[in-house]
Every structure is written in structure tokens, then in C-alpha cells.
Scaffold this motif. Sequence first.
Motif, short mmCIF file in Angstrom:
data_model
loop_
_atom_site.label_atom_id
_atom_site.label_comp_id
_atom_site.label_asym_id
_atom_site.label_seq_id
_atom_site.Cartn_x
_atom_site.Cartn_y
_atom_site.Cartn_z
N LEU A 290 0.86 -1.27 0.08
CA LEU A 290 0.12 -0.14 -0.09
C LEU A 290 0.89 1.41 -0.16
O LEU A 290 2.02 1.20 0.56
N GLY A 291 0.39 2.44 -0.50
CA GLY A 291 0.93 3.76 -0.31
C GLY A 291 0.79 4.37 1.13
O GLY A 291 -0.42 4.20 1.46
N LEU A 292 1.91 4.70 1.55
CA LEU A 292 1.89 5.08 3.01
C LEU A 292 2.15 6.35 2.92
O LEU A 292 3.28 6.71 2.65
N SER A 293 1.35 7.30 3.15
CA SER A 293 1.35 8.70 3.13
C SER A 293 1.91 9.40 4.11
O SER A 293 2.14 10.85 3.91
N GLY A 294 1.79 9.09 5.22
CA GLY A 294 2.09 9.46 6.55
C GLY A 294 0.62 9.96 6.85
O GLY A 294 0.55 10.83 8.17
N GLY A 295 -0.41 9.93 6.62
CA GLY A 295 -1.98 10.31 6.76
C GLY A 295 -2.49 9.14 7.71
O GLY A 295 -2.30 7.93 7.72
N ILE A 296 -3.72 9.37 8.19
CA ILE A 296 -4.36 8.53 9.38
C ILE A 296 -4.81 7.30 8.25
O ILE A 296 -4.83 5.91 8.78
N ASP A 297 -5.39 7.47 7.26
CA ASP A 297 -6.01 6.21 6.42
C ASP A 297 -5.04 5.14 6.17
O ASP A 297 -5.30 4.11 6.44
N SER A 298 -3.94 5.67 5.62
CA SER A 298 -3.04 4.58 5.11
C SER A 298 -2.22 3.85 6.37
O SER A 298 -1.85 2.75 6.22
N ALA A 299 -2.23 4.92 7.35
CA ALA A 299 -1.48 4.33 8.60
C ALA A 299 -2.38 3.03 9.31
O ALA A 299 -1.99 2.22 9.61
N ILE A 300 -3.75 3.50 9.39
CA ILE A 300 -4.60 2.29 9.78
C ILE A 300 -4.85 1.18 8.82
O ILE A 300 -4.73 0.05 9.44
N VAL A 301 -4.76 1.12 7.61
CA VAL A 301 -4.79 0.25 6.72
C VAL A 301 -3.46 -0.70 6.77
O VAL A 301 -3.57 -1.82 6.75
N ALA A 302 -2.52 -0.10 6.94
CA ALA A 302 -1.14 -0.79 7.19
C ALA A 302 -1.34 -1.59 8.54
O ALA A 302 -0.64 -2.72 8.51
N ALA A 303 -1.88 -0.82 9.63
CA ALA A 303 -1.87 -1.85 10.92
C ALA A 303 -2.97 -3.04 10.58
O ALA A 303 -2.64 -3.90 11.31
N ILE A 304 -3.99 -2.71 9.96
CA ILE A 304 -4.87 -3.81 9.86
C ILE A 304 -4.22 -4.81 8.69
O ILE A 304 -4.44 -6.17 9.21
N ALA A 305 -3.51 -4.39 7.76
CA ALA A 305 -2.87 -5.51 7.05
C ALA A 305 -1.93 -6.28 7.83
O ALA A 305 -1.57 -7.53 7.66
N VAL A 306 -1.21 -5.74 8.81
CA VAL A 306 0.03 -6.52 9.43
C VAL A 306 -0.71 -7.31 10.44
O VAL A 306 -0.45 -8.50 10.85
N ASP A 307 -1.81 -6.91 11.18
CA ASP A 307 -2.58 -7.65 11.81
C ASP A 307 -3.43 -8.88 11.33
O ASP A 307 -3.46 -10.02 11.91
N ALA A 308 -3.62 -8.93 10.08
CA ALA A 308 -4.16 -9.84 9.42
C ALA A 308 -3.15 -10.71 8.90
O ALA A 308 -3.22 -11.90 8.84
N LEU A 309 -2.19 -10.38 8.52
CA LEU A 309 -1.28 -11.01 7.60
C LEU A 309 0.20 -11.27 8.33
O LEU A 309 0.90 -12.28 7.85
N GLY A 310 0.53 -10.46 9.04
CA GLY A 310 1.91 -10.35 9.62
C GLY A 310 2.87 -9.49 8.92
O GLY A 310 2.66 -9.29 7.75
N ALA A 311 3.63 -8.78 9.67
CA ALA A 311 4.51 -7.86 9.14
C ALA A 311 5.33 -8.06 7.97
O ALA A 311 5.71 -7.23 6.94
#
Length: 555
Positions: A290-311
Motif C-alpha cells: 500500500l501507499g503509506l502517505s503519513g496520513g491516518i487512513d494509510s496508517a490504519i490500513v497498514a496496521a490492519i494488514a499487519v494484524d491480518a497477515l503479519g509484518a
Amino acid sequence: MTKSFRITMAQLNPTVGDIVGNAALARAAWAEGKSADADLVALPEMFLVGYQTQDLVMRPAFVADAQDALVKLAEDCADGPALTIGCPVIEEGRLYNAYYTLRGGKIAARMRKHFLPNFNVFDEVRLFKSADIAGPFTLGDGPRIGCPICEDAWYPDVCEAMVESGAEILVVPNGSPYFRGKFPIRMNTMVGRVVENQVPLVYLNLVGGQDDQMFDGGSFVLNRGGKLALQMPVFESGYAHVDFDLTDKGWVAREGDKATLPDDLAQDYRVMVEALRDYMRKTGFGKVLLGLSGGIDSAIVAAIAVDALGAENVRCVMLPSEYTSQGSLDDAAAAATALGCKYDTISIAGPRAAVTEALAPMFEGLEADLTEENIQSRIRGLLLMARSNKFGEMLLTTGNKSEVAVGYATIYGDMAGGYNPIKDMYKTRVFAAARWRNANHAPWMKGSAGEVIPVAIIDKPPSAELRPDQKDEDSLPPYDVLDGILEMLVDQDASVADCVAAGYDRTTVKRVEHLIYISEYKRFQSAPGPRLSNRAFWLDRRYPIVNRWRDNSGG
């Protein structure tokens, strides 16, 4: 000696179309019940083919494969408990949603669904034929069991008819998907059936993600008077063995474990995690970017993805332009570090210069505007999709429901992607979910505990950073105002007049209404995402792209 009867409740996660795999899950459930000396092993609605199948179930060859698997399943599960399982059937050229009892190597009984849901995400009237109400079945000297299939138990008629025909226990197989606040509705409805008919009820639900829908499990058992005897967890596959004893007042379920249900925000976050995890597993993908912009939306999507799939299975890419602030660069790097996922930086300066040069003759003499802003977003989408194609990583898009609703996103740009975990979460709730995740950790999360979304990201004003000093509120009302209006117009189908009566400025409401309607074509092409509300974009809310009507009330 007290007469007793044991039912093994199999709250499991099938995959649509994986008839062989679903049959294997059913065999494993039957074996679990056999080892527990169960008399009956029950599986949810349409389990053998998965749910919802949508138009796939209209293919005769698909139904024929399912029926062949059903016969083989009966043969394989001959020496042990009876097995009940959902499967479609075609009879006299008509397609039915059916629920089968397999016993002694054969199909011993079959019930077909009477009430067909035709609202929100359901299209069963279009797919299936309504059947006559069936009577109960018996297993030796055990209780007479009625099986109202899902929607059949949401109205009094079917349960009442089955009990009048002799049913002593109701086993309700369900394919009931999650939306926020649905569990109490289910529970209250089933309590109503028990109180009306004075028989115990077993509510058995699917679990697992299917496209935009998450089946949340939460199966339970009720005794007379609506008293809870057993409660299975939400969002988890598992078995529960419930024993019924015959008393002078009829069959009574023994007390069992009673799982505690998380609050709404915790459930929403878990839905986003589990839905992404299942979407990846069931479509065959193992990694995301995912594109990580430094904003809240991409940050929470990254957290969701790591929680779902592993870092180790998540890659974040920062794609800065000259408008990207140092704060955003720092925040994005901090988020990736906190999550422990891979992190790359690719400047869009070179590609943007090339595109600007290519378009210069065509744009000569024209002022820069939204066109140039969207070019930046589309370059980012192109680079991310190139990475996705080259390395087989599914691209996640990161637009929240507020943006999706009003079209504050660039089609073929930041809307590019295969799945959007926060598609049905308004911006104000995204902030709440981020704070919740920083403060909470659970065994089902593959990410680490603690602050995984930097507070600096949560606290700063949202910005697309496509022009100097840009803020979202330059283009949109403040998010607390916007989301309040959207919840009324979208989730509640309220009128403009209703919004004005609630205290919102009419000009602002009309502007938001206009943006909702003109953005329909974007939503039509947007990535799927998990349904959190009962008014999610796609099947819950189906509007024409071409639409000239506007609500002129409240003036």
C-alpha cells in the motif's frame, strides 16, 4: 436414567465454490462430533457450497457437483452421528435453498427455505423458489427437530408451524453477515421465537469473510423463556457440544460456556482484519502493499494488514512529491517502523516531470488546477500497480467511507487496488479505531502491542498534499459535520429537510448531497471492502450512475 441428546454445533468458515474443501470441513466436524459421542452434528446454511454464492448457484452444473458431494458425504459419514448441512437443490426445474439431514449413509431428511430475504445484501427471491413449510425430523428416540433456515426464523410463521407439527427443538442454520449492532437484533428475534413456541432453540451461524461480507458466528442456544444456555465467540471457528435433557417440561439444554462479546469498535476492527485475511487466503494472495502517505487512513490500513497477515507480508511505499511535508515523511517512516513491515520510498518527481512535459503542448496557456493534482495521484497508482504486478502483492486502497461517499479520491489513482479494508468506516470513526488499536491488543492480531499508529499521525489535520498547504477542509466540511450529514443521507435515507432540522446548514447539506450523487460512477469502479454497517456501498445501496433527481426539501 435421564434421556439426553447431544448436538455438536460446528461454527466453521467455508469458501464459496470450494465444494471439495467445504466437504472436508464437514467431515472433520462430523469426526469431532463422533469423538464427542454426539447424536447430531449441525453445520450452517448453504455450508457445502459456501455463502453467498450469488449467481453462481444458478448454474446447473454447480448444483449438480454439490449434490454429488452431498451423496458422497452421506456415505462417508455413515457410522456415527447424523449430520445436517446446507446445500442447494434443483427439483422440477426449480432451485431451492435446502438443508439436509444425513444419516446411516443416506439422505434421511430435507428441508427447503420458505422465507427468502430480498433486502440489503440479499437477493434470494431472484435466485431461489420459496418452498412449503416442512415438518420436523426425528433421530431414533431423540427429540423431534425442526430446522427453520435463517430467514425462516425471523418471522413467527415457520417456527410456529414446525412446533405445531411436533418439533421439540429448533435448530436454525444461518448465513447471517455482520453489521454493527446486528447481534442484539438476532438475539432478540430468536428470544421472540422461543417465547412464542416454548421450545429450546439452537442458533448456528457461519463465520468468515466472503467478498464484502463478514459472517461473525456468535452461535448460541436458548432455553424456554429465552434464557441463554450457551454462547459461542464471534469471529472464531470452533465447536460447541450442547446436551439436552428430557424433563417433564420437555427438552432442556444444559448450561455451557458463554463467551463475552466485544464492543462495537472492537468488532469493527476485527471485521476489517479477518475480512482482509480471508479475502487474501480465499483468492490465493499472500502479500500486500500500500501507499503509506503519513496520513491516518494509510496508517490504519497498514496496521490492519499487519494484524491480518503479519509484518513480513506487508510492504509500505512512500511516494513523495515536492508537496510532501517532512512531517509526512517522518510519520510514514515511524508508522512502518512501529509495525515492523517493509518500507520503500519512490519519488514521483521524475515521472511527474515527464508527464508534465508530454502534456505541455496540449495544456499551453491554461492554469494548473485539479487536473495536475490528479496526475500526481495517478502516477502513484501506476507505480504501485507496477509493483503489485511484478511481485504478486495485492495493492490495498485506503479511502475511508467519507471520501468514498463524496468522491474525494482520484479514480485510477489512489482508488487503484484490489481491496479496501476501511471502505465502510467514516473518517471520524477511523480516528477512533486508530486510538483503539494503539490501546488494545488481542491474540488474533499478528502485529505487536502498543502504539503502532504514531500519535502525530492521529493528531495532525488531514491533507492529500497535492498542492501547497492543502488541507481536506479546503474542499470538504469538517469531518464531524460531513460524517453527521453522511450518516443521515446515506445510512438513514434522511431528507435534506431532516438534516436541516437536525441543525446542519442547508447549503452544506445540498453540497454534500450533490457530491454523493455525482460520485456514483467512482463507487461503481471501486475496490471491495468489508461491510461494517447495514448501509455499505455496493449491495446495501444501489443507485443509478445517471441520476438527475435532487431533494429540494428543507428550503
